[in-house]
Design a protein around this motif. Structure first.
Motif: not given
Ligand SMILES: Nc1ncnc2c1ncn2[C@@H]1O[C@H](COP(=O)(O)OP(=O)(O)OP(=O)(O)O)[C@@H](O)[C@H]1O
Length: 918
Positions: A254-266
């Protein structure tokens, strides 16, 4: 669009206060817009990494984080051997209502997994009283055993789960108009899910603390068959959500792939990793969108920049869907904040819609259409009529207060304008006093503002006891780091007057803000769609950014078998100092569904093994994967059994290992991907070997795709005679440590290359211990002597059993070929090319196995040398024992298959006779 969700048309239907000079304050007080984010060209990757998330965005998000209400889950089930479980989940924090119906097994793993998905929140579960009286149902017992600490399980009267019709009508009362048609199609025949929905809504309505606070819910139906199942042990073993060693800082998928900018995306990324998709077309649509964004670097950059300032839309829109009486007590500054955030969100929609204007892939077109929905323009129009045009979210408390004070358009209310002027002049007075005090006492004084204390003074402390030496005009002194916070009587008075003026401004702005929010409620269904579209776009952009960043990822394709060229471990390849060695992953149901991997310690077996499910999960959430070419089967369940020391205090390593293995054996099927990293190592060698062998035989019959690594080198020797089994090993080289030394000791050089065959290097354990230099020399010498003795005794026993063994082996090879051909005949989905390829592969492996067998009888000694690597004398005994005493087992198993098979090619007796002669 994912089939797990509604179709997209439905979902988407300053300077420091120290320089707090008069200039800064009066400047912003006259409504200077907040500076737009800089568009300076910074290299793409650096700008797209999560660290670029601005603190502004975080503050906007935090503002919406009020007290977390418990999530409610209502569960209902049909009683049968494969029970149907209806579940309704209501999250009052985001006003999401999720309905699902699961066909589960007697162990209810899928139901428990679904509940565990919410383990990071407080959860209340309601079940009908009949779950416990007169006797406890299986599901009730399992729920009790598997609940996480913060979860409450409550029995409620059966009549709350009244009926399907009642559930449907309650839903229709509480969904937005655009969701109504979706419900009548998706929820047909979902009896148990609708009864659970009926109970959940009824329960919320009847609770004394009245959690039924929403007028409308954002409803979705999650079809359990369109997501893959990953149990919680696997989630932990593969470190999908959290690193096992360092949960806070360590890397997880999760941390590795998490390039999201928003809480919804995360949130979407997290739920996708826990439940990867199984719907090929949805995934293909995601891949196309990722590819398009990768090709349009400018678009990706713009989208990321505009999303950088996005609030938690789920929570913001949840506020708008609340009943009016629930928002009556909400303090006005929060309401104004919500209006500012709504304005910012709608502006963002416009910008994102424009950013995506040139996109052509289906998914991005649908996302764009959502952002360009007429309700967005209508909302912006309403906001324009009432709210100052340059009003926007601000991070610093004083700036935010300024934005709040000037949110409502000037000229709408004379008293409001007068209060603003007063508020402004009071601030100016405070700043003048601060400057005068600094000059008078020759101190570095700053006027500082925060929401709790209001205006106060901050003095840089030069001497340790300065706090006691300050002139008496400075009161309420406290020390913070190297500063003294204090105030003066005069500033305190002005501050209090300023707070009064601020309250008046809020009250006078309140009516306009309430009216505006109530008008915006009409667009709530569009807002829900916008929130989902933003989450999806954020996820896709994150995948595109990751693929750009790593540079050597490929777009996966889906097929009935898996073939990944030059596969790499996504996380480890970024961490190893030397170059990461890529390996192919090939798994064909007919010829290589079971792969047994051997090799010395530290040769890279576990790394190879864990990269297989990680790559599969990445592909099944829509991400590109670390390989040069990737064709993957879509797995409906993924299991990992990895030898970690148990973290369950009441379980021994062995029982924990066995319970995990039992779970896999009972639940896996032909659509499962299984990895087993050593099995049976926590028991005696004989028992460990026997359990491993029996488990593998069971899994071969189940036709799951299974990769196992083991130090039992006899396992592949027994198993490779079965059709569909492939033995591989991690190649390494033996090197002389010091050619001149008399000891002639060798050390192992790891190649990390997967090769066909079985590990032939012996004594690697002792060699490894020697290389660490930690063991006393005498102990190592003894170990070598003991190992020699075992080899000699083993050689004698082995020779006696090889003769019997080979007859049975030959017979089994031919039986396996027959059985595999039968299965190929039954398959209708193959093209001619695929059929030809499969037949050639079967021919190839069979000929290879037969010729190997002939080689075995000629080179008995070689075989024996390999066995020695186990350093275990009883093992060849066991091997002989199994094949002579239970040799018939293979034959009778095959007879059973022939009898039960749909195609009867030859007479059974004749068939067996044939084998006798063979
Ligand atoms: N493909 C690879 N390329 C480069 N380095 C690798 C590769 N695979 C593994 N390694 C390195 O080797 C180390 C050991 O790998 P791994 O844990 O997979 O060994 P193993 O064979 O499972 O060992 P054991 O049998 O003792 O459990 C890893 O921590 C990593 O640093």
């Amino acid at each position: 669009m994912d089939s797990t969700r509604k179709p997209i048309s439905l979902i988407l239907n300053s300077s420091t206060i120290g320089a707090f000079g008069m200039e800064t304050i009066s400047h912003s007080a006259t409504r200077t817009p907040t500076a737009a984010p800089s568009k300076a060209r910074v290299p793409l990757i650096r700008r797209l990494t999560p660290s670029t998330r601005s603190t502004r965005a975080r503050t906007a998000v935090n503002n919406l984080e009020s007290i977390e209400l418990p999530i409610l889950i209502a569960i209902n089930e049909s009683k049968s051997m494969s029970p149907k479980v209806g579940i309704c989940i209501i999250d009052p924090n985001t006003s999401k209502l999720t309905i699902t119906e699961i066909v589960d097994s007697q162990t209810y793993v899928r139901t428990v997994h679904k509940i565990n998905m919410y383990s990071m929140h407080k959860v209340d579960i309601i079940v009908p009283l009949s779950f416990s009286k007169p006797t406890k149902t299986n599901l009730m017992k399992i729920l009790e055993q598997n609940l996480i600490d913060d979860t409450r399980l409550m029995l409620v009267p059966k009549n709350l789960f009244r009926s399907e019709a009642a559930g449907k009508s309650l839903l229709l009362e509480n969904v937005t108009d655009s969701d109504k048609s979706f419900l009548s199609t998706e929820l047909n025949q979902r009896h148990f899910a609708l009864c659970a929905t009926c109970a959940a809504i009824n329960y919320m309505k009847q609770r004394k603390d009245n959690l039924f606070i929403h007028e409308k819910f954002n409803v979705s139906y999650e079809a359990s068959e369109s997501t893959a199942f990953i149990d919680m042990n696997t989630v932990k073993s593969l470190e999908l959500i959290e690193n096992n060693v360092d949960p806070k800082k360590g890397l997880s998928l999760l941390k590795f792939l998490d390039s999201t900018m928003t809480k919804m995306g995360h949130r979407l990324l997290r739920s996708n990793i826990l439940q990867p998709l199984t719907n090929g077309p949805s995934l293909t649509a995601r891949f196309e969108a990722v590819q398009e964004l990768m090709n349009k670097e400018g678009t990706l950059l713009e989208v990321h920049e505009h999303m950088n300032f996005c609030a938690d839309l789920d929570k913001l829109f949840s506020f708008l869907s609340k009943k009016p009486k629930e928002t009556i007590d909400v303090v006005s500054d929060q309401k104004i904040n919500n209006v500012i955030l709504l304005k910012q969100s709608m502006t963002m929609c416009r910008q994102l819609g424009a950013d995506l204007s040139s996109c052509t892939s289906n998914l991005l077109v649908k996302v764009r259409e959502t952002f360009q929905h007429p309700d967005v323009a209508a909302t912006l129009q309403l906001i324009k009529q009432n709210i100052n045009e340059d009003c926007s979210w601000a991070n610093r408390p004083i700036e935010l207060r300024n934005q709040q004070c000037y949110a409502v358009k000037s000229g709408m209310n004379g008293l409001l304008d007068a209060s603003r002027q007063l508020h402004n002049s009071l601030i100016e007075d405070i700043l003048t006093i601060a400057d005068d005090l600094g000059a008078k006492h020759e101190l570095a004084i700053e006027a500082k503002f925060d929401t709790n204390r209001g205006f106060h003074l901050k003095i840089k402390e030069n001497a340790a006891n300065m706090i006691n030496e300050l002139p008496p005009v400075f009161i309420n002194r406290t020390r913070k780091n190297r500063f003294i916070n204090c105030t003066t009587l005069e500033i305190a008075k002005l501050n209090s007057r300023m707070e009064n003026a601020y309250s008046e401004i809020l009250i006078m702005s309140g009516q306009t803000v309430d009216e505006l929010l109530s008008n915006c409620k009409n667009f709530v269904s569009t807002y829900f769609m916008i929130s989902e579209a933003t989450a999806l776009l954020d996820l896709i952009c994150g995948f595109a950014a990751n693929a750009e960043k790593h540079g050597n990822y490929v777009k996966p394709e889906f097929s009935s078998s898996t073939m990944i060229r030059q596969a790499r471990h996504p996380i480890l390849e970024t961490l190893v100092k030397k170059k990461f060695v890529a390996n192919d992953i090939v798994a064909m149901p007919e010829t290589s569904r079971m792969q047994i991997i051997t090799g010395p310690n530290m040769s890279g077996k576990s790394v190879y093994l864990s990269q297989i499910p990680l790559i599969s999960i990445m592909a099944q959430i829509g991400s590109f994967v670390p390989a040069s070419y990737a064709k993957l089967a879509i797995y409906r369940s993924i299991y990992a059994r990895i030898s970690n020391d148990t973290d369950k205090p009441n379980m021994s390593s062995f029982s924990s290992e066995m319970s995990e293995m039992a779970f896999i054996l009972n639940n896996a099927d032909k659509d499962s991907l299984i990895i087993i990293d050593e099995l049976g190592r926590a028991s005696s060698y004989t028992d460990g070997f026997a359990i491993s062998l029996a488990s593998l035989e069971h899994l071969v019959e189940l036709r799951s795709i299974c990769f196992m690594c083991t130090h039992f080198t006899d396992l592949p020797k027994v198993m490779h005679l079965k059709q569909g089994v492939l033995e591989q090993y991690m190649k390494c080289e033996q090197e002389e440590t010091n050619p001149r030394s008399a000891s002639g000791k060798t050390r192992l050089k790891m190649n990390f290359e997967l090769t066909k065959g079985v590990n032939w290097i012996s004594g690697y354990g002792i060699s490894m211990v020697r290389s660490t230099g930690t063991f006393p020399q005498s102990v190592i010498k003894d170990a070598e002597d003991i190992s020699e003795l075992i080899k000699v005794s083993k050689k004698k026993k082995f020779q006696s059993s090889v003769g019997q063994l080979n007859g049975i082996r030959k017979r089994n090879i031919i039986l396996d070929v027959y059985q595999t051909l039968q299965e190929v005949v039954r398959r209708k989905d193959m093209t001619d090319d695929e059929l030809l390829g499969t037949l050639q592969a079967i021919e190839c492996t069979s000929v290879e196995r037969l010729s190997k067998l002939i080689g075995t009888s000629v080179n008995d000694d070689d075989d024996e040398t390999e066995d020695e690597s186990d350093g275990d004398g009883e093992n060849s005994d066991l091997l002989a024992h199994k094949t002579t005493e239970t040799g018939d087992l293979y034959v009778s198993d095959h007879n059973k298959n022939v009898q039960n098979g749909n195609v009867k090619l030859i007479d059974e007796e004749e068939y067996l006779l044939d084998f006798g002669s063979a």
